[in-house]
Design a protein around this motif. Sequence first.
Motif, PDB file in Angstrom:
ATOM      1  N   ARG A 184      19.664 119.261  39.875  1.00 30.29           N
ATOM      2  CA  ARG A 184      20.211 118.135  39.112  1.00 30.29           C
ATOM      3  C   ARG A 184      21.663 117.861  39.522  1.00 30.29           C
ATOM      4  NH1 ARG A 184      20.039 120.233  34.060  1.00 30.29           N
ATOM      5  NH2 ARG A 184      22.295 120.468  33.840  1.00 30.29           N
ATOM      6  N   ALA A 185      22.441 118.905  39.684  1.00 30.43           N
ATOM      7  CA  ALA A 185      23.834 118.741  40.098  1.00 30.43           C
ATOM      8  C   ALA A 185      23.918 118.094  41.483  1.00 30.43           C
ATOM      9  CB  ALA A 185      24.543 120.093  40.100  1.00 30.43           C
ATOM     10  N   ALA A 186      23.015 118.474  42.380  1.00 28.91           N
ATOM     11  CA  ALA A 186      23.010 117.878  43.715  1.00 28.91           C
ATOM     12  C   ALA A 186      22.714 116.384  43.646  1.00 28.91           C
ATOM     13  CB  ALA A 186      21.974 118.589  44.589  1.00 28.91           C
ATOM     14  N   ILE A 187      21.793 116.009  42.763  1.00 24.59           N
ATOM     15  CA  ILE A 187      21.453 114.596  42.579  1.00 24.59           C
ATOM     16  C   ILE A 187      22.675 113.822  42.074  1.00 24.59           C
ATOM     17  CG2 ILE A 187      20.078 113.006  41.154  1.00 24.59           C
ATOM     18  CD1 ILE A 187      17.858 115.221  41.210  1.00 24.59           C
ATOM     19  N   ILE A 188      23.325 114.393  41.077  1.00 29.07           N
ATOM     20  CA  ILE A 188      24.489 113.730  40.488  1.00 29.07           C
ATOM     21  C   ILE A 188      25.625 113.621  41.502  1.00 29.07           C
ATOM     22  CG2 ILE A 188      26.299 113.981  38.732  1.00 29.07           C
ATOM     23  CD1 ILE A 188      24.106 115.327  36.955  1.00 29.07           C
ATOM     24  N   GLU A 189      25.901 114.720  42.178  1.00 27.39           N
ATOM     25  CA  GLU A 189      27.028 114.737  43.132  1.00 27.39           C
ATOM     26  C   GLU A 189      26.790 113.810  44.315  1.00 27.39           C
ATOM     27  OE1 GLU A 189      27.508 118.870  44.045  1.00 27.39           O
ATOM     28  OE2 GLU A 189      28.026 119.370  41.955  1.00 27.39           O
ATOM     29  N   ALA A 190      25.520 113.567  44.641  1.00 27.70           N
ATOM     30  CA  ALA A 190      25.201 112.666  45.748  1.00 27.70           C
ATOM     31  C   ALA A 190      25.331 111.196  45.361  1.00 27.70           C
ATOM     32  CB  ALA A 190      23.796 112.942  46.258  1.00 27.70           C
ATOM     33  N   GLY A 191      25.547 110.927  44.070  1.00 26.47           N
ATOM     34  CA  GLY A 191      25.717 109.550  43.627  1.00 26.47           C
ATOM     35  C   GLY A 191      24.427 108.780  43.447  1.00 26.47           C
ATOM     36  N   ILE A 192      23.313 109.486  43.303  1.00 25.72           N
ATOM     37  CA  ILE A 192      22.024 108.822  43.043  1.00 25.72           C
ATOM     38  C   ILE A 192      22.095 108.125  41.686  1.00 25.72           C
ATOM     39  CG2 ILE A 192      19.607 109.298  42.454  1.00 25.72           C
ATOM     40  CD1 ILE A 192      20.097 109.321  45.437  1.00 25.72           C
ATOM     41  N   LYS A 193      21.538 106.918  41.606  1.00 27.43           N
ATOM     42  CA  LYS A 193      21.621 106.122  40.374  1.00 27.43           C
ATOM     43  C   LYS A 193      20.297 105.998  39.625  1.00 27.43           C
ATOM     44  CE  LYS A 193      25.974 105.379  40.775  1.00 27.43           C
ATOM     45  NZ  LYS A 193      26.867 106.169  39.878  1.00 27.43           N
ATOM     46  N   ILE A 194      19.197 106.487  40.228  1.00 27.76           N
ATOM     47  CA  ILE A 194      17.878 106.400  39.587  1.00 27.76           C
ATOM     48  C   ILE A 194      17.167 107.740  39.760  1.00 27.76           C
ATOM     49  CG2 ILE A 194      15.687 105.149  39.463  1.00 27.76           C
ATOM     50  CD1 ILE A 194      17.087 102.874  41.071  1.00 27.76           C
ATOM     51  N   VAL A 195      16.650 108.283  38.667  1.00 36.82           N
ATOM     52  CA  VAL A 195      15.909 109.544  38.727  1.00 36.82           C
ATOM     53  C   VAL A 195      14.595 109.383  37.968  1.00 36.82           C
ATOM     54  CG1 VAL A 195      15.840 111.953  37.911  1.00 36.82           C
ATOM     55  CG2 VAL A 195      17.891 111.064  39.048  1.00 36.82           C
ATOM     56  N   GLU A 196      13.523 109.898  38.555  1.00 33.44           N
ATOM     57  CA  GLU A 196      12.239 109.997  37.872  1.00 33.44           C
ATOM     58  C   GLU A 196      12.078 111.447  37.432  1.00 33.44           C
ATOM     59  OE1 GLU A 196       7.787 108.614  38.966  1.00 33.44           O
ATOM     60  OE2 GLU A 196       8.471 110.360  40.108  1.00 33.44           O
ATOM     61  N   THR A 197      11.961 111.650  36.122  1.00 33.44           N
ATOM     62  CA  THR A 197      11.699 112.987  35.614  1.00 33.44           C
ATOM     63  C   THR A 197      10.226 113.099  35.237  1.00 33.44           C
ATOM     64  OG1 THR A 197      12.359 112.316  33.371  1.00 33.44           O
ATOM     65  CG2 THR A 197      14.034 113.380  34.746  1.00 33.44           C
ATOM     66  N   ALA A 198       9.734 114.320  35.247  1.00 36.73           N
ATOM     67  CA  ALA A 198       8.349 114.577  34.852  1.00 36.73           C
ATOM     68  C   ALA A 198       8.265 116.017  34.398  1.00 36.73           C
ATOM     69  CB  ALA A 198       7.400 114.326  36.018  1.00 36.73           C
ATOM     70  N   GLY A 199       7.265 116.291  33.547  1.00 40.14           N
ATOM     71  CA  GLY A 199       7.028 117.675  33.196  1.00 40.14           C
ATOM     72  C   GLY A 199       7.578 118.098  31.855  1.00 40.14           C
ATOM     73  N   TYR A 200       7.982 119.345  31.799  1.00 43.13           N
ATOM     74  CA  TYR A 200       8.175 120.100  30.571  1.00 43.13           C
ATOM     75  C   TYR A 200       9.596 120.012  30.025  1.00 43.13           C
ATOM     76  CZ  TYR A 200       7.701 124.283  27.578  1.00 43.13           C
ATOM     77  OH  TYR A 200       7.666 125.161  26.538  1.00 43.13           O
ATOM     78  N   LYS A 201       9.752 119.544  28.794  1.00 40.82           N
ATOM     79  CA  LYS A 201      11.024 119.535  28.072  1.00 40.82           C
ATOM     80  C   LYS A 201      12.218 119.091  28.944  1.00 40.82           C
ATOM     81  CE  LYS A 201       9.710 122.938  24.584  1.00 40.82           C
ATOM     82  NZ  LYS A 201      10.018 124.217  23.898  1.00 40.82           N
ATOM     83  N   PRO A 202      12.273 117.792  29.275  1.00 42.80           N
ATOM     84  CA  PRO A 202      13.334 117.317  30.168  1.00 42.80           C
ATOM     85  C   PRO A 202      14.644 116.953  29.471  1.00 42.80           C
ATOM     86  CG  PRO A 202      11.869 115.522  29.648  1.00 42.80           C
ATOM     87  CD  PRO A 202      11.311 116.739  28.936  1.00 42.80           C
ATOM     88  N   GLN A 203      14.759 117.189  28.150  1.00 39.81           N
ATOM     89  CA  GLN A 203      15.905 116.677  27.395  1.00 39.81           C
ATOM     90  C   GLN A 203      17.248 117.051  28.024  1.00 39.81           C
ATOM     91  OE1 GLN A 203      15.843 114.901  23.902  1.00 39.81           O
ATOM     92  NE2 GLN A 203      17.559 114.268  25.173  1.00 39.81           N
ATOM     93  N   GLU A 204      17.427 118.319  28.386  1.00 38.85           N
ATOM     94  CA  GLU A 204      18.694 118.759  28.987  1.00 38.85           C
ATOM     95  C   GLU A 204      19.025 117.946  30.234  1.00 38.85           C
ATOM     96  OE1 GLU A 204      20.118 122.534  31.746  1.00 38.85           O
ATOM     97  OE2 GLU A 204      18.427 122.792  30.364  1.00 38.85           O
ATOM     98  N   HIS A 205      18.017 117.702  31.053  1.00 37.76           N
ATOM     99  CA  HIS A 205      18.229 116.975  32.301  1.00 37.76           C
ATOM    100  C   HIS A 205      18.511 115.501  32.020  1.00 37.76           C
ATOM    101  CE1 HIS A 205      16.839 120.586  34.316  1.00 37.76           C
ATOM    102  NE2 HIS A 205      15.809 120.597  33.485  1.00 37.76           N
TER     103      HIS A 205
END
Length: 325
Positions: free
Chosen positions: A88-109
């Motif tokens: 998740r940190a790598a995604i944020i630091e890379a400046g990505i603006k769209i994320v697809e989450t899936a799976g178990y208890k994603p609230q923190e992410h």
Amino acid sequence: MAIKTRFTEMFGVEHPIAQGGMQWVGTAPLVSAVANAGALGFLTALTQPTPEELTREIARTRDLTDKPFGVNLTILPAIKPPPYAEYRAAIIEAGIKIVETAGYKPQEHVDDLKAHGIKVIHKCTAVRHALSAERMGVDAISIDGFECAGHPGEDDIPGLVLIPVAAAKVKIPMIASGGFGDARGLVAALALGADGVNMGTRFCATQEAPIHDNFKQAMVANDERATDLIFRTLHNTARVARNAVSQEVVAIERAGGAKFEDVAHLVKGVRGREGLLNGDTDHGVWSAGMVQGLIHDVPTVRELIDRIMSEAEGIIRGRLAGMVS
């Protein structure tokens, strides 16, 4: 004719089509081709062995396209879970603006991604999960019908019912997933209340998909019956292409009393990936949906998307408009 929906407007893409996260397949060549054709592609974070390699794959994708694309982060229970926070940190630091989450208890992410101005699409298999994701604060949802490849959930509700039920209850934009591969599916999804479609298996049968051509030709040859549901007795159902290995898994489960350890050697991911690379379609299990029955060629990504959009316009302006007097 451009088809504009809440999905195209929210994510800044030309067409209401997404290529969702697919393990081993969602890499730079495919994702950039989808983006360059005007749709929304997603790198699959966990296809990359480390967060550092994900950072490099994001950079490689940016070298190939200047259009919007996203990253999929799938959270699944595991004995030794991947370092999700680091990905998740790598995604944020890379400046990505769209994320697809899936799976178990994603609230923190979801909370962390949203705090960094990232738009989140959460992938669901049930209306109750979609409503939960909406309360969680995601920007859009992707709803998977029973026809889909991968994990369809345990409710067995096909898209023809699931999509309009979800559309009647979910207020945020919604992408329909599972069984989509042509213009007829796109127009139907829009009529059912979705704002776009997500395609996985169909994008695997394109020239840019990073898998052996034997798998692409198998999808062309297969019909809509050529899938198996495995892990049913383990309450973790997965739809995969029917082959010798999937049939062995099904037989073990049918015998009764099966535990995951009884099939683990057959279904391990490394085995499936080896097959995708070496061309042996019976080497391991590999995901494919019922939409195989609608796959008749292996075009480029651009040819596929252009064809879908052109034919969708023909259906809307011609066949459907001609029915109204």
